[in-house]
Scaffold this motif. Structure first.
Motif, PDB file in Angstrom:
ATOM      1  N   GLU A 147     150.664  58.623 -68.313  1.00 57.91           N
ATOM      2  CA  GLU A 147     151.342  59.894 -68.567  1.00 57.91           C
ATOM      3  C   GLU A 147     152.438  59.732 -69.617  1.00 57.91           C
ATOM      4  OE1 GLU A 147     152.727  61.060 -64.763  1.00 57.91           O
ATOM      5  OE2 GLU A 147     150.761  61.744 -64.038  1.00 57.91           O
TER       6      GLU A 147
ATOM      7  N   ARG B  59     149.189  54.962 -63.645  1.00 54.71           N
ATOM      8  CA  ARG B  59     149.150  56.398 -63.890  1.00 54.71           C
ATOM      9  C   ARG B  59     150.419  56.875 -64.600  1.00 54.71           C
ATOM     10  NH1 ARG B  59     148.007  57.742 -59.196  1.00 54.71           N
ATOM     11  NH2 ARG B  59     150.062  58.371 -58.380  1.00 54.71           N
ATOM     12  N   ARG B  60     151.572  56.371 -64.193  1.00 53.53           N
ATOM     13  CA  ARG B  60     152.824  56.752 -64.860  1.00 53.53           C
ATOM     14  C   ARG B  60     152.838  56.295 -66.312  1.00 53.53           C
ATOM     15  NH1 ARG B  60     155.430  55.342 -59.795  1.00 53.53           N
ATOM     16  NH2 ARG B  60     155.797  53.264 -60.652  1.00 53.53           N
TER      17      ARG B  60
ATOM     18  N   ARG C  54     150.915  59.506 -73.026  1.00 57.45           N
ATOM     19  CA  ARG C  54     150.449  60.816 -73.483  1.00 57.45           C
ATOM     20  C   ARG C  54     151.619  61.679 -73.963  1.00 57.45           C
ATOM     21  NH1 ARG C  54     147.728  61.811 -69.472  1.00 57.45           N
ATOM     22  NH2 ARG C  54     149.113  63.175 -68.258  1.00 57.45           N
TER      23      ARG C  54
END
Length: 367
Positions: A96, A92-93, A99
């Motif tokens: 992110e 998830r990190r 992105r």
């Protein structure tokens, strides 16, 4: 912290205080490691906790009791869950971060647009080097635009870092890109940039001096018309360098002016553009102070003029790339400030190529 807990548990078990129960303390080690470490670190912490449990159970002959199996079972469940959670958090990190980087690249392409390879009477190239690893945009700015008055360029350096610096750079660049198309006077283009910066820093009810001292921008605006000259308006920025016949010359202004945002310090008549020779075959380098202020381990500045004279490259991108490599070697991959550069080659008016390229082409045809 997780490994410190493992060592504490091992110390208790090997001391006279081994009657204290350390199993529940060690069971939470993998979960704690998952908060701050990746999957490998979490797995290593779990293995350490398991080793302490097995070692102490063997030393104290505790394999016959139910407590040791309960501790090992709980540790196994928590370890599997923690490694799985650590993997999920890492993914998830990373998603992110990817992105955010895509957004930064998009913002850079809007704010610092790539300089076209050909602009009227010049060939051009640009380069931006961020001091902070992973950064895409910062307080340095540049742009080059072809207009009816000639090719107009700007380089600048905003005092400060972070989002306020990016905001100031965006304000100056926006004013420049608009004014270059309808202002025939190059000094007026610079004045529009100063007005935009003043509006950006304006605070309702604040005095002018307080507003102006909030921040400033060193800036240089250049214009290459059809004739063999370059016109400059310099507001506290490092002077550009011209490479002519293997020698470098700095185009220092005759009347130094303060940076944008410090207009109250201007004394005397309004600023005017100054002209310098810029003939076919010459190379002009516009740069920010992050280039010339790069230091090595001996605290020596980067010798930009000497580096330019030592470069032997055909095209502007190749020239900038060799300068880049020399700068990185000098600073040992430790830039203290962002650096931006624009290089333009004056083309031959008749054939649209640099004089050196024309001569090389003629030699090739003869041979």
């Amino acid at each position: 912290m997780p490994f410190a807990i493992v060592l504490i548990g091992l110390g208790i078990e090997l001391s006279p205080a081994h009657f204290l129960v350390t199993g529940p303390l060690l069971t939470g080690v993998p979960a704690l490691a998952a908060l701050t470490m990746g999957p490998i670190g979490t797995f290593a912490a779990a293995v350490g906790a398991l080793a302490v449990n097995v070692t102490t159970a063997t030393m104290h002959d505790a394999w016959g009791g139910q407590q040791i199996y309960g501790n090992l079972g709980g540790l196994l469940v928590v370890s599997v869950a923690s490694v799985t959670m650590s993997n999920a958090m890492r993914a998830r990190r990373q998603s992110e971060l990817d992105r955010v980087r895509r957004i930064a690249v998009a913002a850079q392409e809007v704010l610092l647009r790539p300089v076209p390879a050909r602009l009227g009477p010049v060939r051009a190239a640009s380069m931006y080097l961020a001091a902070e690893a992973g950064a895409q945009i910062g307080g340095d700015l540049y742009a080059a635009v072809q207009t009816r008055y000639g090719v107009r360029m700007i380089v600048g350096d905003v005092r400060g870092k972070g989002l306020p610096a990016v905001r100031a750079a965006a304000a100056v660049l926006g004013a420049f890109r608009e004014a270059v198309h309808y202002e025939d006077d190059l000094a007026e283009v610079m004045n529009h940039c100063a007005d935009a910066l003043r509006r950006e820093y304006a605070v309702p009810g604040a005095a002018d001096q307080e507003v102006l001292l909030e921040g400033f921008v060193t800036a240089l605006v250049a214009q290459v018309p059809d004739g063999p000259v370059v016109e400059l308006v310099n507001r506290g920025h490092p002077p550009p360098l011209v490479l002519r016949q293997g020698k470098v010359r700095a185009l220092t202004p005759t009347s130094p002016l303060p940076p944008l945002g410090l207009e109250n310090l201007i004394i005397g008549p309004p600023a005017k553009a100054e002209s310098y020779p810029f003939a076919p075959g010459d190379r002009l380098l516009l740069h920010t102070d992050g280039v010339i202020e790069a230091r090595n381990r001996d605290n020596d500045f980067f010798p930009l003029p000497e580096a330019m004279e030592a470069v032997h490259a055909g095209t502007p991108p190749e020239f900038l790339e060799q300068l880049h490599q020399g700068l990185i070697r000098h600073a040992e991959d430790r830039l203290a400030d962002d650096a931006a550069m624009i290089l333009v080659d004056r083309l031959d008016d008749e054939v649209g190529e640099p004089v050196g390229a024309v001569a090389a082409s003629s030699r090739d045809r003869r041979h």
